[in-house]
Design a protein around this motif. Structure first.
Motif, PDB file in Angstrom:
ATOM      1  N   ILE A   4      16.814  95.826  44.064  1.00 49.03           N
ATOM      2  CA  ILE A   4      15.682  96.753  43.957  1.00 49.03           C
ATOM      3  C   ILE A   4      14.457  96.164  44.643  1.00 49.03           C
ATOM      4  O   ILE A   4      13.741  96.856  45.388  1.00 49.03           O
ATOM      5  CB  ILE A   4      15.385  97.090  42.481  1.00 49.03           C
ATOM      6  N   ARG A   5      14.197  94.876  44.435  1.00 52.63           N
ATOM      7  CA  ARG A   5      13.056  94.226  45.095  1.00 52.63           C
ATOM      8  C   ARG A   5      13.225  94.222  46.606  1.00 52.63           C
ATOM      9  O   ARG A   5      12.261  94.459  47.341  1.00 52.63           O
ATOM     10  CB  ARG A   5      12.892  92.793  44.581  1.00 52.63           C
ATOM     11  N   GLU A   6      14.450  93.975  47.090  1.00 58.47           N
ATOM     12  CA  GLU A   6      14.692  93.994  48.528  1.00 58.47           C
ATOM     13  C   GLU A   6      14.453  95.379  49.095  1.00 58.47           C
ATOM     14  O   GLU A   6      13.871  95.525  50.167  1.00 58.47           O
ATOM     15  CB  GLU A   6      16.110  93.515  48.827  1.00 58.47           C
ATOM     16  N   ALA A   7      14.909  96.411  48.379  1.00 57.66           N
ATOM     17  CA  ALA A   7      14.681  97.784  48.833  1.00 57.66           C
ATOM     18  C   ALA A   7      13.192  98.112  48.842  1.00 57.66           C
ATOM     19  O   ALA A   7      12.694  98.765  49.767  1.00 57.66           O
ATOM     20  CB  ALA A   7      15.441  98.771  47.953  1.00 57.66           C
ATOM     21  N   ASP A   8      12.458  97.651  47.815  1.00 60.11           N
ATOM     22  CA  ASP A   8      11.011  97.874  47.778  1.00 60.11           C
ATOM     23  C   ASP A   8      10.314  97.153  48.924  1.00 60.11           C
ATOM     24  O   ASP A   8       9.405  97.711  49.550  1.00 60.11           O
ATOM     25  CB  ASP A   8      10.424  97.399  46.441  1.00 60.11           C
ATOM     26  N   ASP A   9      10.719  95.919  49.213  1.00 61.05           N
ATOM     27  CA  ASP A   9      10.125  95.171  50.315  1.00 61.05           C
ATOM     28  C   ASP A   9      10.392  95.852  51.646  1.00 61.05           C
ATOM     29  O   ASP A   9       9.509  95.935  52.506  1.00 61.05           O
ATOM     30  CB  ASP A   9      10.653  93.733  50.353  1.00 61.05           C
ATOM     31  N   ALA A  13       7.602  97.425  54.090  1.00 60.90           N
ATOM     32  CA  ALA A  13       7.522  97.052  55.500  1.00 60.90           C
ATOM     33  C   ALA A  13       7.517  98.297  56.388  1.00 60.90           C
ATOM     34  O   ALA A  13       6.766  98.361  57.371  1.00 60.90           O
ATOM     35  CB  ALA A  13       8.686  96.137  55.871  1.00 60.90           C
ATOM     36  N   GLU A  14       8.315  99.300  56.045  1.00 58.77           N
ATOM     37  CA  GLU A  14       8.333 100.540  56.823  1.00 58.77           C
ATOM     38  C   GLU A  14       7.008 101.278  56.701  1.00 58.77           C
ATOM     39  O   GLU A  14       6.491 101.806  57.689  1.00 58.77           O
ATOM     40  CB  GLU A  14       9.481 101.435  56.365  1.00 58.77           C
ATOM     41  N   ILE A  15       6.449 101.322  55.522  1.00 54.38           N
ATOM     42  CA  ILE A  15       5.157 101.993  55.325  1.00 54.38           C
ATOM     43  C   ILE A  15       4.071 101.248  56.077  1.00 54.38           C
ATOM     44  O   ILE A  15       3.189 101.862  56.694  1.00 54.38           O
ATOM     45  CB  ILE A  15       4.826 102.089  53.823  1.00 54.38           C
TER      46      ILE A  15
END
Length: 101
Positions: free
Chosen positions: A69-74, A78-80
């Protein structure tokens, strides 16, 4: 599988205690409640190794889940950050959602 084995052992203990209570003549709800309490006590005293192993397995599963979940949030952050769209909109509005004066 350790979690499943621990769950199965506790369920087996509960059913065994319930069967013993039924054999001595307890056929009501009190027998189920008593079996639940006695099975909890027996499993607490008899299965500490299985409980610890199941706890460690669940902790590792939760850690892996939180890490993904943290990797997906990171990745999303990064995309934002590359597009800059969402951050710019939020900064131009005031605290109540209106344009600054």
């Amino acid at each position: 599988m350790k979690v499943f084995a621990y769950w199965a052992a506790r369920t087996g203990i509960f059913l065994a205690v319930l069967a013993v209570l039924w054999l001595i003549g307890w056929f009501d709800v009190i027998a189920v409640i008593a079996a639940f309490i006695l099975a909890w006590l027996i499993s607490y005293l008899v299965l500490p190794g299985m409980r610890r192993a199941a706890q460690e397995q669940m902790a590792s599963i939760i850690d892996r889940s939180q890490r993904s979940i943290r990797e997906a949030d990171d990745e999303e952050d990064a995309e934002i950050g590359r597009t800059g769209g969402a951050d710019d909109v939020g900064r131009s509005e005031g605290a109540d959602g209106e344009e600054p004066r």
